[in-house]
Scaffold this active site. Structure first.
Site, mmCIF file in Angstrom:
data_model
loop_
_atom_site.group_PDB
_atom_site.id
_atom_site.type_symbol
_atom_site.label_atom_id
_atom_site.label_comp_id
_atom_site.label_asym_id
_atom_site.label_seq_id
_atom_site.Cartn_x
_atom_site.Cartn_y
_atom_site.Cartn_z
ATOM 1 N N LYS A 63 -26.045 34.320 27.855
ATOM 2 C CA LYS A 63 -27.154 35.036 28.884
ATOM 3 C C LYS A 63 -28.261 35.216 28.441
ATOM 4 O O LYS A 63 -29.557 34.872 28.950
ATOM 5 C CB LYS A 63 -26.672 36.319 29.337
ATOM 6 C CG LYS A 63 -27.511 36.979 30.565
ATOM 7 C CD LYS A 63 -26.724 37.923 31.246
ATOM 8 C CE LYS A 63 -26.524 39.251 30.319
ATOM 9 N NZ LYS A 63 -25.378 39.544 29.515
ATOM 10 N N THR B 292 -29.596 33.924 25.540
ATOM 11 C CA THR B 292 -29.933 32.516 25.285
ATOM 12 C C THR B 292 -30.659 31.895 26.416
ATOM 13 O O THR B 292 -31.681 31.263 26.275
ATOM 14 C CB THR B 292 -28.912 31.723 24.641
ATOM 15 O OG1 THR B 292 -28.064 32.431 23.618
ATOM 16 C CG2 THR B 292 -29.371 30.488 24.417
ATOM 17 N N ARG C 7 -33.401 43.922 26.307
ATOM 18 C CA ARG C 7 -33.081 45.027 25.599
ATOM 19 C C ARG C 7 -32.970 44.952 24.281
ATOM 20 O O ARG C 7 -32.840 43.787 23.649
ATOM 21 C CB ARG C 7 -31.636 45.304 26.162
ATOM 22 C CG ARG C 7 -31.634 45.618 27.582
ATOM 23 C CD ARG C 7 -30.122 45.860 28.072
ATOM 24 N NE ARG C 7 -29.595 44.705 27.961
ATOM 25 C CZ ARG C 7 -28.254 44.231 27.657
ATOM 26 N NH1 ARG C 7 -27.463 45.530 27.841
ATOM 27 N NH2 ARG C 7 -27.570 43.325 27.462
ATOM 28 N N LYS D 89 -19.110 41.603 18.728
ATOM 29 C CA LYS D 89 -19.816 40.833 19.791
ATOM 30 C C LYS D 89 -20.967 40.057 19.036
ATOM 31 O O LYS D 89 -21.542 38.993 19.532
ATOM 32 C CB LYS D 89 -20.176 41.883 20.848
ATOM 33 C CG LYS D 89 -21.234 41.120 21.709
ATOM 34 C CD LYS D 89 -21.670 42.009 23.021
ATOM 35 C CE LYS D 89 -22.639 41.158 23.987
ATOM 36 N NZ LYS D 89 -23.816 40.985 23.557
ATOM 37 N N ALA E 27 -24.215 47.768 29.585
ATOM 38 C CA ALA E 27 -23.821 47.637 30.974
ATOM 39 C C ALA E 27 -22.536 48.079 31.269
ATOM 40 O O ALA E 27 -22.223 48.569 32.445
ATOM 41 C CB ALA E 27 -24.245 46.205 31.497
ATOM 42 N N PHE F 293 -23.813 42.351 30.146
ATOM 43 C CA PHE F 293 -22.484 41.617 30.687
ATOM 44 C C PHE F 293 -22.512 40.976 32.072
ATOM 45 O O PHE F 293 -23.590 40.561 32.221
ATOM 46 C CB PHE F 293 -21.546 42.884 30.657
ATOM 47 C CG PHE F 293 -21.080 43.204 29.479
ATOM 48 C CD1 PHE F 293 -20.649 42.443 28.425
ATOM 49 C CD2 PHE F 293 -21.324 44.576 28.979
ATOM 50 C CE1 PHE F 293 -20.455 42.904 27.029
ATOM 51 C CE2 PHE F 293 -21.183 45.348 27.741
ATOM 52 C CZ PHE F 293 -20.736 44.221 26.744
ATOM 53 N N PHE G 94 -22.432 22.799 26.820
ATOM 54 C CA PHE G 94 -21.715 22.620 25.449
ATOM 55 C C PHE G 94 -21.252 21.247 25.260
ATOM 56 O O PHE G 94 -21.296 20.337 26.356
ATOM 57 C CB PHE G 94 -20.219 23.377 25.711
ATOM 58 C CG PHE G 94 -20.271 24.818 25.228
ATOM 59 C CD1 PHE G 94 -19.989 25.439 24.218
ATOM 60 C CD2 PHE G 94 -21.015 25.570 26.366
ATOM 61 C CE1 PHE G 94 -20.323 26.705 23.846
ATOM 62 C CE2 PHE G 94 -20.999 27.256 25.810
ATOM 63 C CZ PHE G 94 -20.710 27.683 24.547
ATOM 64 N N TRP H 228 -29.866 26.076 24.159
ATOM 65 C CA TRP H 228 -29.205 26.613 22.638
ATOM 66 C C TRP H 228 -29.699 25.308 21.935
ATOM 67 O O TRP H 228 -30.120 25.498 20.554
ATOM 68 C CB TRP H 228 -27.709 26.675 22.878
ATOM 69 C CG TRP H 228 -27.062 27.145 21.479
ATOM 70 C CD1 TRP H 228 -26.988 28.288 21.153
ATOM 71 C CD2 TRP H 228 -26.535 26.173 20.596
ATOM 72 N NE1 TRP H 228 -26.319 28.326 19.777
ATOM 73 C CE2 TRP H 228 -26.236 27.071 19.305
ATOM 74 C CE3 TRP H 228 -26.531 24.842 20.288
ATOM 75 C CZ2 TRP H 228 -25.695 26.537 18.315
ATOM 76 C CZ3 TRP H 228 -25.939 24.372 19.218
ATOM 77 C CH2 TRP H 228 -25.443 25.160 18.276
#
Length: 556
Positions: free
Chosen positions: A71, A73, A94, A105, A273, A301, A381, A409
């Protein structure tokens, strides 16, 4: 393949004054923290506050899985792509918590070639905002216990102290503790608790306050305990408000950094979140809206948590009206929701995709309930197949959503141009009819049940007896009009982390409810959710080090 930290450390950063200039910020409106970080001054706000607002785009996601979604990214890459298209866009994110950085994480600076930098600074101490929040929180706790020790003129009932200490670290042994052990001068013996800093009410207050005056009003309203008559005792009653505000006077100012492609990024506040309201600060978002044509922000999240709280708490309180939502998913995560083991996600599996895509479907439906146009993007991906991508594209378009592949990415802004063009087309041709999910006038139970049914898909809500009594007390005290901040696990739409996909026929279990009077919302704890996380068996901290020349390794 280079790691995120290797990519970030090889980046050539521009001086922050040059990055700021791209957003129309003058050098004397910056408060420098070295060459690559700065706080945005009150003078800047005074100059721009009457500007017309730009468009507001929220980036959210499906429920997170071990397969990864990306998210942040996507948010960073979308901002970079807008810059490549010549658009005046700002990113508003944030700040990361130390807990996930050293836990499981990881940080929150994006990834690959869609990162904000300096990533090590951002993921560690940054500009000290979280330290200030922690200090203000624990100053209030110290003044509370000192008041009880020094005669307790407010008649505080030590059995009804509700204010908790905090620490920005995953430390499970601090969840439930006993303080005041020792002799008489060491304080009143009582049970106490810690929460992680990002779940503290002061974090929420900092993120929701309009300015320093509003911050002080909110701090003063914090309920720390109840007296022997059952009446609330506040930070104002303890005369702690001014000192707390003094600790937060710089922390309330938003921070400015840059992406790998030198796009300006405002990064401020960091509530989780799952156990907090999950959005960056109102001040940061409003500043970005005044300085850009398009502000791209994120909520933590999945959309069942971060987006719901963005809409029903942040937008409600701040008067914000989002113009579009980007919903992030991955082929891998959808197959995982369809029952595929993590080790087998690289193989094409359209049957599993068809089973797991119901999770994406529910999030699309939820966002559409708020009247905001949705663009679904797949964070690409190399193992994804054309057939899988085409299946998801058709699925989304059949449900009235735009769709775009994102390759940020791997390619940075260039890989986000297709998504940026879809967002621009949506902003130009689709009108947002944003509204909140529920009205202020509903009871606390009705708000909880509306979120549970409409957003999670639950058939009902079960209240523990203690939670039912807490709700009655909160409403009797006059806080029934507050919105509800649901604390729920992030992995499932239900309160059971093992129920993947789109579970049905389940109940949401409410075990505790308390009011954050300063923040302005009621928190409802569901299932087994903890407000102080623990470290995993092998924490990420095991692999983090610093070389003799001061270079950090292993952060990602």
């Amino acid at each position: 393949m280079k790691t995120d930290i290797q990519i970030a450390q090889e980046a050539k950063m521009e001086h922050i004054r040059d990055v700021a200039a791209r957003a129309g910020i003058r050098e004397d409106e910056l408060e420098f923290y070295g060459k690559y970080k700065a706080k945005l001054s009150d003078e800047l706000w005074e100059r721009i506050k009457d500007n017309e607002d730009g468009k507001l785009v929220l980036v959210t996601a499906i429920n997170p899985t071990p397969a990864g979604e990306g998210k942040t990214t996507t948010t960073v890459g979308l901002g970079e792509a807008m810059a490549k298209l010549g658009k005046n866009a700002l990113i508003a994110l944030r700040e990361p918590s130390l807990g996930p950085c050293f836990g499981i994480k990881g940080g929150a600076a994006g990834g690959g070639y869609a990162q904000v930098v300096p990533m090590e600074d951002l993921n560690l101490h940054f500009t000290g905002d979280f330290h200030a929040i922690t200090s203000a929180n624990n100053l209030l706790a110290a003044m509370l216990d000192n008041h009880i020790q020094q005669g307790n003129s407010l008649g505080i009932d030590p059995r009804q102290v509700v204010w908790k200490r905090c620490l920005d670290m995953n430390d499970r042994v601090l969840r439930n503790i006993v303080v005041g052990l020792g002799n008489k001068m060491d304080g009143m013996v009582r049970e106490d608790h810690f929460v992680i800093t990002v779940a503290s009410e002061i974090m929420a207050i900092l993120c929701l306050a309009d300015d320093l005056a509003d911050l002080k009003k909110r701090l003063g309203r914090i309920i720390v305990a109840y007296n022997f008559a059952g009446e609330p005792v506040t930070a104002d009653d303890l005369q702690a408000t001014g000192a707390m505000a003094a600790l937060l006077k710089d922390a309330i100012k938003p921070n400015l950094i840059q992406t790998l492609e030198h796009t300006p990024a405002i990064v401020h506040g960091g509530p989780f979140a799952n156990i907090a309201h999950g959005c960056n600060s109102v001040r940061a978002t409003k500043m970005a809206l005044k300085m850009s044509d398009i502000t791209i922000t994120e909520a933590g999240f999945g959309a069942d948590l971060g987006a719901e709280k963005f809409f029903d708490i942040k937008c409600r309180m701040a008067g914000l009206k989002p113009d579009a939502v980007v919903l992030v998913a991955t082929v891998r995560a959808l197959k995982y929701n369809g029952g595929v083991a993590k080790s087998d996600l690289a193989e094409e599996n359209l049957d599993a995709l068809a089973k797991g895509i119901v999770n994406l479907e529910k999030h699309i439906e939820n966002i559409q309930k708020y009247g905001v146009p949705v663009i679904v993007t797949l964070n690409s991906f190399v193992t994804d197949t054309e057939a899988e991508n085409e299946f998801i594209r058709r699925f989304c378009e059949e449900r009235g959503c735009e769709f775009a592949l994102s390759e940020v990415w791997e390619k940075g802004g260039e890989g986000g141009i297709a998504l940026a063009e879809k967002v621009l087309d949506t902003l130009e041709n689709k009108k947002s009819e944003f509204h909140t999910l529920y009205e202020d006038g509903l009871s606390i139970r009705e708000k909880i049940e509306t979120i549970a049914r409409e957003i999670y898909g639950a058939k009902g809500v079960v209240y523990e007896p203690a939670a039912a009594k807490q709700i009655d007390r909160i409403e009797a005290l006059g806080f029934g009009a507050f919105p509800v901040c649901m604390a729920k696990n992030q992995y499932s739409l239900s309160d059971d982390a093992k129920k993947l996909g789109r579970p049905e026929g389940f109940d949401i279990h409410i075990r505790e409810v308390y009011v954050s009077a300063g923040a302005g919302f009621v928190v409802a704890l569901t299932g087994a959710i903890m407000t102080m996380p623990g470290l995993p068996k092998v924490p990420a901290a095991n692999g983090i080090d610093v070389t003799d020349d001061g270079r950090i390794t292993g952060l990602f």
